[in-house]
Design a protein around this motif. Structure first.
Motif, short mmCIF file in Angstrom:
data_model
loop_
_atom_site.label_atom_id
_atom_site.label_comp_id
_atom_site.label_asym_id
_atom_site.label_seq_id
_atom_site.Cartn_x
_atom_site.Cartn_y
_atom_site.Cartn_z
N ALA A 6 -5.82 7.50 -2.28
CA ALA A 6 -4.42 7.46 -1.83
C ALA A 6 -3.64 8.64 -2.38
CB ALA A 6 -3.76 6.15 -2.29
N GLY A 7 -3.87 8.96 -3.67
CA GLY A 7 -3.19 10.09 -4.28
C GLY A 7 -3.55 11.40 -3.61
N GLY A 8 -4.83 11.57 -3.31
CA GLY A 8 -5.29 12.79 -2.62
C GLY A 8 -4.72 12.90 -1.23
N TYR A 9 -4.66 11.80 -0.52
CA TYR A 9 -4.10 11.79 0.84
C TYR A 9 -2.62 12.16 0.80
CZ TYR A 9 -2.74 10.22 5.45
OH TYR A 9 -2.23 10.18 6.73
N CYS A 10 -1.88 11.61 -0.18
CA CYS A 10 -0.44 11.90 -0.28
C CYS A 10 -0.19 13.36 -0.66
CB CYS A 10 0.21 10.97 -1.31
SG CYS A 10 0.31 9.26 -0.75
N ARG A 11 -1.04 13.91 -1.50
CA ARG A 11 -0.85 15.31 -1.93
C ARG A 11 -1.23 16.29 -0.82
NH1 ARG A 11 -3.72 13.25 -6.25
NH2 ARG A 11 -2.36 12.48 -7.90
N GLU A 54 0.82 -1.22 0.00
CA GLU A 54 0.00 0.00 0.00
C GLU A 54 0.86 1.27 0.00
OE1 GLU A 54 -2.24 -3.42 1.48
OE2 GLU A 54 -0.36 -2.53 2.16
N ILE A 55 2.00 1.22 0.65
CA ILE A 55 2.91 2.37 0.67
C ILE A 55 3.45 2.62 -0.74
CG2 ILE A 55 5.09 3.28 1.60
CD1 ILE A 55 2.92 3.09 3.71
N ILE A 56 3.84 1.54 -1.40
CA ILE A 56 4.35 1.66 -2.78
C ILE A 56 3.24 2.19 -3.68
CG2 ILE A 56 5.25 0.38 -4.77
CD1 ILE A 56 6.43 -1.64 -2.69
N GLY A 57 2.03 1.63 -3.53
CA GLY A 57 0.89 2.08 -4.34
C GLY A 57 0.56 3.54 -4.11
N ALA A 58 0.65 3.98 -2.85
CA ALA A 58 0.38 5.40 -2.54
C ALA A 58 1.38 6.30 -3.26
CB ALA A 58 0.43 5.62 -1.04
N PHE A 59 2.65 5.91 -3.24
CA PHE A 59 3.66 6.71 -3.93
C PHE A 59 3.37 6.74 -5.44
CE2 PHE A 59 7.58 6.96 -6.40
CZ PHE A 59 8.05 8.19 -5.99
N ILE A 60 3.13 5.58 -6.02
CA ILE A 60 2.88 5.51 -7.47
C ILE A 60 1.63 6.30 -7.84
CG2 ILE A 60 2.35 3.94 -9.38
CD1 ILE A 60 4.14 1.85 -7.99
N SER A 61 0.64 6.35 -6.93
CA SER A 61 -0.62 7.03 -7.25
C SER A 61 -0.46 8.52 -7.49
CB SER A 61 -1.65 6.79 -6.13
OG SER A 61 -1.28 7.49 -4.95
N ILE A 62 0.60 9.13 -6.95
CA ILE A 62 0.78 10.57 -7.17
C ILE A 62 1.50 10.87 -8.48
CG2 ILE A 62 0.76 11.08 -4.70
CD1 ILE A 62 3.80 11.46 -4.85
N LEU A 63 1.90 9.82 -9.22
CA LEU A 63 2.64 10.01 -10.47
C LEU A 63 1.73 10.19 -11.68
CD1 LEU A 63 5.47 7.38 -9.91
CD2 LEU A 63 5.52 9.85 -9.44
N GLY A 64 0.43 10.12 -11.47
CA GLY A 64 -0.50 10.32 -12.59
C GLY A 64 -0.91 9.01 -13.22
N GLY A 108 -3.10 4.91 -19.11
CA GLY A 108 -3.53 4.61 -17.75
C GLY A 108 -2.76 3.50 -17.06
N GLN A 109 -1.61 3.11 -17.63
CA GLN A 109 -0.86 1.97 -17.09
C GLN A 109 -0.29 2.23 -15.70
OE1 GLN A 109 2.07 1.28 -20.11
NE2 GLN A 109 0.63 0.30 -21.52
N VAL A 110 0.14 3.46 -15.42
CA VAL A 110 0.68 3.78 -14.10
C VAL A 110 -0.43 3.72 -13.05
CG1 VAL A 110 1.80 5.56 -12.70
CG2 VAL A 110 2.62 5.10 -15.01
N LYS A 111 -1.60 4.20 -13.41
CA LYS A 111 -2.74 4.15 -12.50
C LYS A 111 -3.13 2.71 -12.18
CE LYS A 111 -7.42 5.97 -11.91
NZ LYS A 111 -8.48 6.80 -12.50
N VAL A 112 -3.12 1.85 -13.19
CA VAL A 112 -3.42 0.43 -12.98
C VAL A 112 -2.39 -0.21 -12.06
CG1 VAL A 112 -3.54 -1.83 -14.14
CG2 VAL A 112 -4.68 0.15 -15.15
N LEU A 113 -1.11 0.13 -12.25
CA LEU A 113 -0.05 -0.41 -11.39
C LEU A 113 -0.27 0.03 -9.94
CD1 LEU A 113 2.65 -1.94 -11.10
CD2 LEU A 113 3.80 0.24 -11.59
N ALA A 114 -0.59 1.32 -9.76
CA ALA A 114 -0.86 1.82 -8.40
C ALA A 114 -2.02 1.05 -7.77
CB ALA A 114 -1.16 3.32 -8.44
N ALA A 115 -3.06 0.82 -8.56
CA ALA A 115 -4.24 0.09 -8.06
C ALA A 115 -3.86 -1.33 -7.64
CB ALA A 115 -5.33 0.07 -9.11
N ASN A 116 -2.98 -1.96 -8.39
CA ASN A 116 -2.54 -3.32 -8.04
C ASN A 116 -1.85 -3.35 -6.68
OD1 ASN A 116 -3.54 -4.37 -10.43
ND2 ASN A 116 -1.58 -4.27 -11.49
N TYR A 117 -1.06 -2.33 -6.39
CA TYR A 117 -0.37 -2.27 -5.11
C TYR A 117 -1.32 -1.87 -3.97
CZ TYR A 117 4.44 -2.81 -6.79
OH TYR A 117 5.61 -3.31 -7.31
N LEU A 118 -2.32 -1.05 -4.30
CA LEU A 118 -3.20 -0.52 -3.25
C LEU A 118 -4.26 -1.51 -2.78
CD1 LEU A 118 -3.62 3.11 -4.56
CD2 LEU A 118 -2.56 2.43 -2.40
#
Length: 200
Positions: free
Chosen positions: A194-199, A161-171, A176-186
């Motif tokens: 997660a992206g909103g919380y990190c920002r 989830e920590i990795i996914g949170a970081f990736i989620s702020i990258l757009g 949409g591949q980066v978003k899918v990767l973030a979702a896999n980790y989250l």
């Protein structure tokens, strides 16, 4: 051209009869040949093929950065990573902190390409791919895969989830591949949340 008997022994027969500078294609074929022989050899012979490969890289590098770049763009040509795996030059960065060893060029190879490295003003080797895409466009298309490769070893040490949170702020990334990767980790957590919380 090949004064050392040890070097001559590890080259195709036809090259032992040649002297002087070869063209881009010929140098590329020599490097491909040496890489293949190194991978199929026992430890002692592999070390010698590697040394000959490095020697050729130095020779090519001395012929100028444009010539060297053209050799490195040749189809099938591979360079050694710091972890000892043969990879395309487009998949390797110059040795630097913060990049996993499998994505960094071997130190001896990097030193052999010192003129090319001196001309590069960035971390990436920056060789354009065969399909003609600019390096940025190609890197953008491969962002999700690069992130996946980078964070794979982290799974043993950091909650996903920590990795996914970081990736989620990258757009979203390319398609949409980066978003899918973030979702896999989250997992069950949303990328947007997660992206909103990190920002903040």
């Amino acid at each position: 051209m090949f004064e050392s008997e040890e070097v001559r022994h590890h080259l195709p027969d036809c090259l032992n009869e040649l002297g002087g500078q070869l063209d881009v294609d010929a140098y590329a074929k020599v490097l491909v040949y040496l890489a293949q022989k190194q991978q199929r050899s026992d430890v002692s012979a592999a070390h010698k093929y590697r040394a000959v490969f490095v020697r050729y890289l130095r020779m090519i590098d001395s012929l100028g950065s444009e010539f060297t770049t053209n050799v490195l763009k040749s189809q099938g040509l591979m360079l050694l990573s710091a972890r000892g795996e043969w990879k395309s030059p487009t998949q390797l960065a110059w040795p630097t902190h913060g990049i996993v060893s499998n994505d960094q060029l071997d130190d001896d190879f990097s030193q052999a390409l010192s003129n090319l490295r001196a001309r590069a003003n960035q971390v990436s080797i920056n060789i354009e791919l065969e399909n003609g895409l600019e390096p940025f466009e190609e890197a953008y298309k491969n962002t999700a895969q690069c992130l996946c490769n980078y964070f794979a070893p982290w799974r043993d040490y950091v909650p996903p989830e920590i990795i996914g949170a970081f990736i989620s702020i990258l757009g979203d990334g390319f398609n949409g591949q980066v978003k899918v990767l973030a979702a896999n980790y989250l997992g069950q957590n949303s990328v947007e949340g997660a992206g909103g919380y990190c920002r903040g």
